[in-house]
Design an enzyme around this catalytic site. Sequence first.
Site, short mmCIF file in Angstrom:
data_model
loop_
_atom_site.label_atom_id
_atom_site.label_comp_id
_atom_site.label_asym_id
_atom_site.label_seq_id
_atom_site.Cartn_x
_atom_site.Cartn_y
_atom_site.Cartn_z
N CYS A 1 106.44 28.73 73.97
CA CYS A 1 107.02 29.08 74.92
C CYS A 1 107.25 27.67 75.75
CB CYS A 1 106.31 30.11 75.87
SG CYS A 1 107.69 31.01 77.06
N CYS B 1 111.28 30.27 81.09
CA CYS B 1 110.89 30.07 79.51
C CYS B 1 111.81 29.50 78.70
CB CYS B 1 110.73 31.44 78.81
SG CYS B 1 109.22 32.32 79.82
N LYS C 1 108.46 42.45 74.61
CA LYS C 1 107.77 41.82 75.84
C LYS C 1 108.60 42.54 77.10
CE LYS C 1 106.46 37.56 77.63
NZ LYS C 1 106.07 36.18 77.60
N ARG D 1 99.96 33.81 85.24
CA ARG D 1 100.92 32.76 85.89
C ARG D 1 100.22 31.67 86.83
NH1 ARG D 1 106.40 36.39 86.69
NH2 ARG D 1 106.61 36.94 84.28
N ARG E 1 112.08 36.91 85.61
CA ARG E 1 112.38 36.62 84.22
C ARG E 1 113.03 38.07 83.76
NH1 ARG E 1 109.04 32.47 83.91
NH2 ARG E 1 106.91 32.40 83.94
N GLU F 1 114.62 45.44 69.76
CA GLU F 1 113.93 43.99 69.78
C GLU F 1 112.85 43.87 68.47
OE1 GLU F 1 114.44 41.30 71.28
OE2 GLU F 1 115.04 41.57 73.35
N LYS G 1 103.88 43.96 74.41
CA LYS G 1 103.22 43.43 75.80
C LYS G 1 103.81 43.81 77.07
CE LYS G 1 102.43 38.69 77.65
NZ LYS G 1 103.06 37.47 77.57
N SER H 1 96.73 39.84 81.34
CA SER H 1 95.72 39.40 82.30
C SER H 1 95.65 40.44 83.64
CB SER H 1 96.44 38.12 82.97
OG SER H 1 97.68 38.32 83.68
N TYR I 1 91.41 39.26 76.61
CA TYR I 1 90.59 38.39 77.49
C TYR I 1 89.27 38.70 77.24
CZ TYR I 1 94.87 36.82 79.07
OH TYR I 1 96.36 36.13 79.00
C1 PBG Z 1 104.84 33.34 78.49
C2 PBG Z 1 103.76 34.09 78.50
C3 PBG Z 1 103.28 34.86 79.71
C4 PBG Z 1 102.20 35.58 79.26
C5 PBG Z 1 102.02 35.11 77.81
N1 PBG Z 1 102.87 34.27 77.58
C6 PBG Z 1 103.54 35.00 80.92
C7 PBG Z 1 105.01 35.24 81.48
O1 PBG Z 1 105.93 35.63 80.50
O2 PBG Z 1 105.39 35.22 82.72
C8 PBG Z 1 101.34 36.62 79.94
C9 PBG Z 1 100.12 36.90 79.41
C10 PBG Z 1 99.14 37.59 80.08
O3 PBG Z 1 99.54 38.08 81.34
O4 PBG Z 1 98.01 37.51 79.95
N2 PBG Z 1 104.67 31.94 77.92
#
Ligand code: PBG
Length: 326
Positions: free
Chosen positions: A121, A131, A196, A206, A218, A234, A249, A275, A314
């Site tokens: 990314c 991105c 996603k 972030r 986004r 998708e 996700k 996260s 995590y």
């Molecule tokens: C983008 C990416 C994101 C996450 C994984 N890859 C952030 C986003 O799309 O803003 C989020 C993963 C998470 O929240 O644990 N590179």
Amino acid sequence: MSFPTVRMRRLRKTTAMRDMLNHIDLQPSNLIYPIFVDEGIKKTVAIESMPGYSRVPINLVAEEGKLALTQGVKGVLLFGIPTKKDEAGTSAFAKNGVIQKAIEKLKKTYGEEIVVIGDVCLCEYMSHGHCGLVKDGEVLNDPTLDVLGKVAVSQAEAGADIVAPSAMMDGQVVAIREALDDAGFEQVPIMAYSAKYASGFYGPFREAAESTPKFGNRKSYQMNQGSQEEALREMELDLNEGADMIMVKPALAYLDIIGLAKANFNVPIVAYNVSGEYSMVKAAAQNGWIDEKTVIREILTGIKRAGADLIITYFAKYIKSWLNST
Ligand code: PBG
């Protein structure tokens, strides 16, 4: 007065009986452990919004790999935080870039024992935090594809076992497949972040990865929350473009999508327990409102039961001790 003839409780009587009849087997080897590698630090730095989680310097990345391996986890997913960000994302595909160095280190140290996955990314590498390439406030699709191809090839050159495109640009999987094949990496699989969603659950990430967009959001490239059909489309597109695995996700608010993925596609289904899902559990546990181990097992079991073969989480960090305790 009539009594129940069917008694469901007969099969719930003892722990042994319950264990014998359990369908969902949580294995550390099906979990993937995310690592944030920060080019600009010398010691680990705690991530405030993700209690118990840190950013690590390149020189400690092998230690993180060891932590994963000793837990029985095989896969690590790497995110790089570069010291230099620009509007072309050049640090994302630099030969000596943070993620490339980290991949190299892990592969040199653990060889085939570990599966190193590179997140492909640009948001962490862009000064604007989006991105893809941006012009006049718009995130450009096609010009970004070429850059994503370069990122994937640079990660494969460093030794990545799998690349995981997460930018949500149309055509990114085929662009990366072609770039990899042209560079002689036809054996490197693609784990596509296919479904996603634009989600509030990415907030702590972030902060951890310093990838909050400086303007806008986004929503013009990540998915709309209110649709299953779009997710199916998708995932189908990514498979047609050559994805080897597909991802849903976040996980918890999208368990229906994980179920649909499993029912419709005969490839490994990956779920990203993101996260925000981690931090909510941590915050509640810190307050004594929930029992952390019980809830983690319940969450991971639920994601697996929905249909995920692999879970990026995590919680993988200390999973062995949690799985084995009651
Ligand atoms: C983008 C990416 C994101 C996450 C994984 N890859 C952030 C986003 O799309 O803003 C989020 C993963 C998470 O929240 O644990 N590179």
